[in-house]
Write a protein that holds these residues in place. Structure first.
Motif, PDB file in Angstrom:
ATOM      1  N   UNK A   1       0.836  -1.027  -0.016  1.00 44.18           N
ATOM      2  CA  UNK A   1       0.032   0.011  -0.008  1.00 44.18           C
ATOM      3  C   UNK A   1       0.949   1.149   0.039  1.00 44.18           C
ATOM      4  N   UNK A   2       0.522   2.286  -0.824  1.00 46.48           N
ATOM      5  CA  UNK A   2       1.180   3.482  -0.938  1.00 46.48           C
ATOM      6  C   UNK A   2       0.893   4.493   0.437  1.00 46.48           C
ATOM      7  N   UNK A   3       2.133   4.983   0.822  1.00 47.71           N
ATOM      8  CA  UNK A   3       2.015   5.809   1.964  1.00 47.71           C
ATOM      9  C   UNK A   3       1.215   6.961   1.769  1.00 47.71           C
ATOM     10  N   UNK A   4       0.133   7.502   2.511  1.00 49.74           N
ATOM     11  CA  UNK A   4      -0.464   8.779   2.052  1.00 49.74           C
ATOM     12  C   UNK A   4       0.443  10.016   2.086  1.00 49.74           C
ATOM     13  N   UNK A   5       1.466   9.789   2.864  1.00 51.12           N
ATOM     14  CA  UNK A   5       2.463  11.169   2.811  1.00 51.12           C
ATOM     15  C   UNK A   5       3.200  11.247   1.436  1.00 51.12           C
ATOM     16  N   UNK A   6       3.484  10.100   0.765  1.00 52.55           N
ATOM     17  CA  UNK A   6       4.062  10.076  -0.679  1.00 52.55           C
ATOM     18  C   UNK A   6       3.093  10.707  -1.522  1.00 52.55           C
ATOM     19  N   UNK A   7       1.753  10.424  -1.451  1.00 54.30           N
ATOM     20  CA  UNK A   7       0.947  10.726  -2.428  1.00 54.30           C
ATOM     21  C   UNK A   7       0.592  12.425  -2.174  1.00 54.30           C
ATOM     22  N   UNK A   8       0.394  12.682  -1.042  1.00 60.76           N
ATOM     23  CA  UNK A   8       0.440  14.141  -0.779  1.00 60.76           C
ATOM     24  C   UNK A   8       1.630  15.011  -1.247  1.00 60.76           C
ATOM     25  N   UNK A   9       2.890  14.414  -0.935  1.00 51.29           N
ATOM     26  CA  UNK A   9       4.079  14.939  -1.526  1.00 51.29           C
ATOM     27  C   UNK A   9       3.984  14.988  -3.130  1.00 51.29           C
ATOM     28  N   UNK A  10       3.543  13.964  -3.681  1.00 50.15           N
ATOM     29  CA  UNK A  10       3.550  13.957  -5.288  1.00 50.15           C
ATOM     30  C   UNK A  10       2.586  15.127  -5.752  1.00 50.15           C
ATOM     31  N   UNK A  11       1.585  15.066  -5.039  1.00 52.95           N
ATOM     32  CA  UNK A  11       0.396  15.913  -5.519  1.00 52.95           C
ATOM     33  C   UNK A  11       0.934  17.393  -5.456  1.00 52.95           C
ATOM     34  N   UNK A  12       1.711  17.906  -4.103  1.00 50.74           N
ATOM     35  CA  UNK A  12       1.911  18.971  -3.748  1.00 50.74           C
ATOM     36  C   UNK A  12       3.137  19.389  -4.927  1.00 50.74           C
ATOM     37  N   UNK A  13       4.006  18.499  -5.161  1.00 51.17           N
ATOM     38  CA  UNK A  13       5.125  18.726  -6.000  1.00 51.17           C
ATOM     39  C   UNK A  13       4.605  19.066  -7.670  1.00 51.17           C
ATOM     40  N   UNK A  14       3.481  18.201  -7.993  1.00 50.61           N
ATOM     41  CA  UNK A  14       2.857  18.390  -9.316  1.00 50.61           C
ATOM     42  C   UNK A  14       2.479  19.733  -9.267  1.00 50.61           C
ATOM     43  N   UNK A  15       1.648  20.161  -8.298  1.00 51.49           N
ATOM     44  CA  UNK A  15       0.969  21.460  -8.218  1.00 51.49           C
ATOM     45  C   UNK A  15       2.250  22.658  -8.156  1.00 51.49           C
ATOM     46  N   UNK A  16       3.234  22.338  -7.557  1.00 54.39           N
ATOM     47  CA  UNK A  16       4.233  23.626  -7.567  1.00 54.39           C
ATOM     48  C   UNK A  16       4.770  23.664  -8.959  1.00 54.39           C
ATOM     49  N   UNK A  17       5.256  22.570  -9.510  1.00 54.32           N
ATOM     50  CA  UNK A  17       5.443  22.452 -11.131  1.00 54.32           C
ATOM     51  C   UNK A  17       4.700  23.210 -11.860  1.00 54.32           C
ATOM     52  N   UNK A  18       3.447  23.001 -11.878  1.00 53.47           N
ATOM     53  CA  UNK A  18       2.544  23.437 -12.650  1.00 53.47           C
ATOM     54  C   UNK A  18       2.311  25.058 -12.531  1.00 53.47           C
ATOM     55  N   UNK A  19       2.388  25.353 -11.211  1.00 58.81           N
ATOM     56  CA  UNK A  19       2.384  26.761 -10.801  1.00 58.81           C
ATOM     57  C   UNK A  19       3.462  27.569 -11.349  1.00 58.81           C
ATOM     58  N   UNK A  20       4.815  27.000 -11.299  1.00 58.68           N
ATOM     59  CA  UNK A  20       5.929  27.614 -11.747  1.00 58.68           C
ATOM     60  C   UNK A  20       5.792  27.810 -13.132  1.00 58.68           C
ATOM     61  N   UNK A  21       5.111  26.636 -13.961  1.00 63.14           N
ATOM     62  CA  UNK A  21       4.956  26.927 -15.670  1.00 63.14           C
ATOM     63  C   UNK A  21       4.063  28.027 -15.973  1.00 63.14           C
ATOM     64  N   UNK A  22       2.765  28.026 -15.120  1.00 63.79           N
ATOM     65  CA  UNK A  22       1.939  28.876 -15.406  1.00 63.79           C
ATOM     66  C   UNK A  22       2.333  30.376 -15.255  1.00 63.79           C
ATOM     67  N   UNK A  23       3.031  30.537 -14.197  1.00 62.86           N
ATOM     68  CA  UNK A  23       3.531  31.850 -13.842  1.00 62.86           C
ATOM     69  C   UNK A  23       4.467  32.440 -15.080  1.00 62.86           C
ATOM     70  N   UNK A  24       5.479  31.460 -15.536  1.00 62.40           N
ATOM     71  CA  UNK A  24       6.350  31.751 -16.557  1.00 62.40           C
ATOM     72  C   UNK A  24       5.666  32.006 -18.009  1.00 62.40           C
ATOM     73  N   UNK A  25       4.485  31.380 -18.265  1.00 59.44           N
ATOM     74  CA  UNK A  25       3.846  31.606 -19.289  1.00 59.44           C
ATOM     75  C   UNK A  25       3.223  33.100 -19.134  1.00 59.44           C
ATOM     76  N   UNK A  26       2.613  33.394 -18.184  1.00 63.61           N
ATOM     77  CA  UNK A  26       1.521  34.489 -17.826  1.00 63.61           C
ATOM     78  C   UNK A  26       3.042  35.643 -18.050  1.00 63.61           C
TER      79      UNK A  26
END
Length: 167
Positions: A1-26
């Motif tokens: 079973x996957x650790x919930x902390x790992x899932x949260x870390x992945x979601x936060x990491x993807x969100x941060x990466x997308x945030x940086x990309x969108x800010x760069x585009x803007x």
């Protein structure tokens, strides 16, 4: 079973990466619009909110345009009278708090534009006089107002295409 902390870390990491990309585009979009305005300071800048635009009988795609901060199309035109045609779009909030997307039919009109000024052309659910009254006169100068009688998607049967001279 996957650790919930790992899932949260992945979601936060993807969100941060997308945030940086969108800010760069803007940031790139804003820089491009600023450069476009500076290089066309000797022309009239027209900010269009909608779709299917043509100017002087020529499709907007034939003009050099940039997208503005609110995703409007900005086009530089020589001073003088221009025939502008397009389908205008706006959003209105209903009495129940729901967003209603408004869209006009194809609207065509002539507008007199002066070089060195910026103009916005958009659809509003209120007249220039109502806006002046609401903002106690602190509004741009309206150079043209085209009243509409019916707007698709609206319970309100009045709307206006207004050309404001921003600067």
């Amino acid at each position: 079973m996957i650790d919930p902390k790992l899932i949260i870390a992945i979601v936060v990491g993807v969100w941060a990466l997308l945030f940086v990309i969108m800010m760069s585009i803007q940031k790139k979009r804003k820089s491009k619009a600023t450069d476009y305005r500076a290089s066309n300071a000797d022309k009239a800048l027209l900010h269009l909110y909608g779709k299917k635009f043509s100017i002087d009988g020529r499709d907007l795609a034939l003009f050099e345009t940039v997208s503005g901060e609110n995703l409007q199309k900005i086009v530089a035109l020589p001073e003088g009278s221009h025939r502008i045609a397009g389908v205008y779009q706006s959003t209105e909030v209903s009495a129940l708090g729901q967003n209603i997307n408004l869209e006009s039919e194809m609207v065509e009109f002539d507008a007199e534009l002066e070089k060195g000024h910026s103009y916005s052309v958009a659809m509003y659910a209120y007249s220039p006089e109502e806006r002046r009254e609401y903002y106690k006169g602190d509004v741009p100068r309206d150079v043209l107002s085209v009243p509409l009688t019916l707007v698709k998607g609206s319970e309100n049967v009045k709307a206006y295409i207004i050309v404001y001279q921003e600067s």
